[in-house]
Design a protein around this motif. Structure first.
Motif, short mmCIF file in Angstrom:
data_model
loop_
_atom_site.label_atom_id
_atom_site.label_comp_id
_atom_site.label_asym_id
_atom_site.label_seq_id
_atom_site.Cartn_x
_atom_site.Cartn_y
_atom_site.Cartn_z
N GLN A 147 0.77 -1.20 -0.09
CA GLN A 147 -0.09 -0.20 -0.03
C GLN A 147 1.00 1.17 0.01
OE1 GLN A 147 -2.39 -0.65 3.64
NE2 GLN A 147 -4.02 -1.76 2.37
N MET A 148 0.44 2.23 -0.72
CA MET A 148 1.07 3.38 -0.80
C MET A 148 1.28 4.31 0.48
SD MET A 148 2.55 4.01 -3.86
CE MET A 148 2.64 5.71 -4.19
N VAL A 149 2.15 4.73 1.18
CA VAL A 149 2.22 5.31 2.14
C VAL A 149 2.42 6.89 1.97
CG1 VAL A 149 3.26 5.72 4.71
CG2 VAL A 149 3.00 3.69 3.50
N TYR A 150 3.70 7.35 0.97
CA TYR A 150 3.93 8.68 0.67
C TYR A 150 4.44 8.41 -0.77
CZ TYR A 150 4.53 9.47 5.61
OH TYR A 150 4.24 9.51 7.05
N ILE A 151 4.44 9.94 -1.29
CA ILE A 151 5.25 9.93 -2.60
C ILE A 151 6.08 11.08 -2.49
CG2 ILE A 151 4.73 10.87 -4.84
CD1 ILE A 151 2.14 9.66 -5.00
N VAL A 152 7.39 10.74 -3.09
CA VAL A 152 8.50 11.80 -2.85
C VAL A 152 9.05 12.29 -4.12
CG1 VAL A 152 10.85 12.18 -1.77
CG2 VAL A 152 9.38 10.51 -0.89
N ASN A 153 8.92 13.62 -4.34
CA ASN A 153 9.24 14.43 -5.48
C ASN A 153 10.52 15.29 -5.12
OD1 ASN A 153 7.41 13.29 -7.66
ND2 ASN A 153 6.01 13.96 -6.09
N GLU A 154 11.41 15.14 -6.09
CA GLU A 154 12.39 16.05 -6.05
C GLU A 154 12.04 17.32 -6.71
OE1 GLU A 154 17.21 16.92 -7.65
OE2 GLU A 154 16.20 14.96 -8.25
N ASP A 155 12.58 18.47 -6.14
CA ASP A 155 12.26 19.83 -6.90
C ASP A 155 13.44 20.56 -6.94
OD1 ASP A 155 10.88 22.20 -7.53
OD2 ASP A 155 10.22 22.50 -5.67
N THR A 156 14.28 20.24 -8.08
CA THR A 156 15.26 20.85 -8.47
C THR A 156 15.35 21.40 -9.91
OG1 THR A 156 16.59 19.40 -7.08
CG2 THR A 156 17.89 20.80 -8.37
N ASP A 157 16.00 22.69 -10.37
CA ASP A 157 15.85 23.14 -11.64
C ASP A 157 16.81 22.34 -12.51
OD1 ASP A 157 18.66 24.80 -12.19
OD2 ASP A 157 17.96 25.31 -10.16
N ASP A 158 16.40 22.36 -13.91
CA ASP A 158 17.29 21.40 -14.80
C ASP A 158 18.87 21.75 -14.77
OD1 ASP A 158 15.00 20.27 -15.53
OD2 ASP A 158 14.68 21.51 -17.29
N PHE A 159 19.08 23.02 -14.71
CA PHE A 159 20.55 23.35 -14.83
C PHE A 159 21.15 22.70 -13.42
CE2 PHE A 159 24.10 26.26 -13.31
CZ PHE A 159 24.98 26.02 -14.55
N THR A 160 20.78 22.96 -12.52
CA THR A 160 21.49 22.56 -11.28
C THR A 160 21.39 21.08 -11.29
OG1 THR A 160 20.66 24.50 -9.71
CG2 THR A 160 21.30 22.38 -8.62
N ARG A 161 20.45 20.41 -11.59
CA ARG A 161 20.78 18.79 -11.44
C ARG A 161 21.77 18.34 -12.82
NH1 ARG A 161 15.17 19.06 -12.60
NH2 ARG A 161 15.51 18.67 -14.64
N ASN A 162 21.83 19.05 -13.78
CA ASN A 162 22.83 18.51 -14.71
C ASN A 162 24.30 19.01 -14.37
OD1 ASN A 162 21.09 16.59 -16.75
ND2 ASN A 162 19.89 18.47 -16.16
N ALA A 163 24.35 20.09 -13.86
CA ALA A 163 25.67 20.61 -13.70
C ALA A 163 26.31 20.34 -12.52
CB ALA A 163 25.28 22.38 -13.37
N TYR A 164 25.58 20.01 -11.48
CA TYR A 164 26.20 19.60 -10.28
C TYR A 164 26.13 17.96 -10.09
CZ TYR A 164 26.95 24.32 -9.24
OH TYR A 164 26.93 25.61 -9.20
N ARG A 165 25.07 17.46 -10.74
CA ARG A 165 24.73 15.97 -10.67
C ARG A 165 24.46 15.57 -9.08
NH1 ARG A 165 23.57 13.43 -15.52
NH2 ARG A 165 24.44 14.67 -17.27
N THR A 166 25.50 14.58 -8.80
CA THR A 166 25.00 14.00 -7.35
C THR A 166 25.34 14.99 -6.13
OG1 THR A 166 27.53 12.97 -7.35
CG2 THR A 166 25.50 11.70 -8.32
N LEU A 167 26.42 15.94 -6.50
CA LEU A 167 26.59 17.00 -5.59
C LEU A 167 25.33 18.23 -5.59
CD1 LEU A 167 30.43 17.43 -6.04
CD2 LEU A 167 29.20 16.20 -4.33
N ARG A 168 24.53 18.27 -6.41
CA ARG A 168 23.34 18.98 -6.34
C ARG A 168 22.90 19.26 -5.29
NH1 ARG A 168 21.06 14.62 -9.46
NH2 ARG A 168 19.00 14.19 -8.83
#
Length: 326
Positions: A147-168
């Motif tokens: 059964q579903m308990v929660y939904i988790v969504n990341e809220d990060t802009d495209d530039f930050t995600r692809n520029a910093y990757r795992t360090l973002r």
């Protein structure tokens, strides 16, 4: 002259007069009526709080009382979160029944009081695997009954995600069955160019529940052989420790992060990253199992839950990037 026995009639009115009379009797406005918000005031609160509990966290409707939609030509019924899933032939996920609100428990964490084990399942993104373009991470959180308990969504802009990757730096928003945000996790940017033992290079994540109210921090500690974290309360006092394996890049086996008391002696629980074969080796589709005592403080359960995501970003997002470079 009116003949005897004839019924008197009302003189006919002009057409324009009849229309004006109908308009006076039908005072409906031209604009459509205002629609009520899906947020509803909660149950009555304690003395001094006539408005009850905050509207954004509680609704008098229980998930089990939410609309049940009948499938055409059958008696089977499915239940889903309004506005989250399109109407289709696919059965939507079943949500865990909403517990009764509790005192001294942050709104939305009542689910965790009934659980000693949760599963965190990351969504598989084919576009990310094929193109290498980093997308916002999405996770489903389920109990042992699927059964579903929660939904988790990341809220990060495209530039930050692809520029910093795992360090973002990122913000993760946790929502429950009614689509209301009950928890926020924030990770600031920390440069890894300097010495690893430098405090400014250590990763940290703040957990807020409800959003805007800090309940604790997950802080990395420098260690030459293994991943080590501390779970702290809102005053940054050590409450629990997280100790990872010597190698977190194991291929073919699970990676277990043990949850222990601050002195490192008593075993409290664990965060286990499950090995899912090709999905674990090639794509960002991680599966975590989290175990903690049923009677553990609910805030510490939420902090262990939050530590899972910092671990995922720091160690298991890199596997797919190495494979794409190869």
């Amino acid at each position: 002259m009116v003949s005897e026995g004839a019924v008197p009639t009302v003189p006919e009115q002009p057409a324009s007069g009849m229309e004006n009379q109908k308009m006076l009797q039908d005072p409906r406005p031209d604009a459509p009526p205002d629609y009520n918000s899906h947020f509803a005031p909660g149950p009555p609160g304690p003395a001094g709080h006539p408005g009850g509990l905050p509207m954004r966290y509680y609704s008098p409707q229980q998930p089990s009382a939410s609309p049940l939609y009948q499938l055409t030509g059958g008696s089977q019924r499915i239940q889903y979160q309004p506005g989250k899933y399109p109407v289709s032939n696919q059965a939507a996920p079943i949500w865990m029944p909403e517990p009764t609100p509790m005192t001294n428990c942050p709104p939305g964490l009542e689910y965790l009081t009934e659980l000693d084990n949760i599963h965190v399942l990351q969504h598989f993104e084919p576009l990310e695997l094929m193109t290498g373009f980093e997308t916002n991470n999405k996770y489903d959180v389920k109990n042992n009954l699927d059964q579903m308990v929660y939904i988790v969504n990341e809220d990060t802009d495209d530039f930050t995600r692809n520029a910093y990757r795992t360090l973002r730096p990122f913000v993760l928003r946790v929502t429950e069955c009614m689509g209301r945000e009950i928890m926020t996790m924030q990770r600031p940017f920390r440069c890894s160019c300097c010495c690893f033992c430098c405090p400014s290079a250590r990763q940290e994540m703040e957990v807020q529940c409800p959003p805007g109210i800090t309940i604790g921090y997950v802080a990395e500690h420098w260690n030459l052989f293994r991943a080590v974290y501390s779970i702290e309360n809102e005053k940054k006092e050590n409450v629990l420790g997280v100790y990872g394996p010597c190698s977190t890049y194991g291929c073919g086996w699970d990676s277990v992060f043990e949850i222990k008391s601050p002195d490192g002696v008593s075993n409290i629980g664990d965060i286990t990253r499950k090995w899912n074969g090709l999905l674990s080796a090639m794509a960002d589709a991680d599966h975590f199992d989290i175990h903690f005592p049923l009677d553990l403080d609910v805030k510490m359960k939420a902090m262990i839950f939050g530590a899972c995501f910092l671990i995922d970003f720091m160690y298991f997002e890199r596997a797919s990037q190495r494979n794409r470079r190869r």
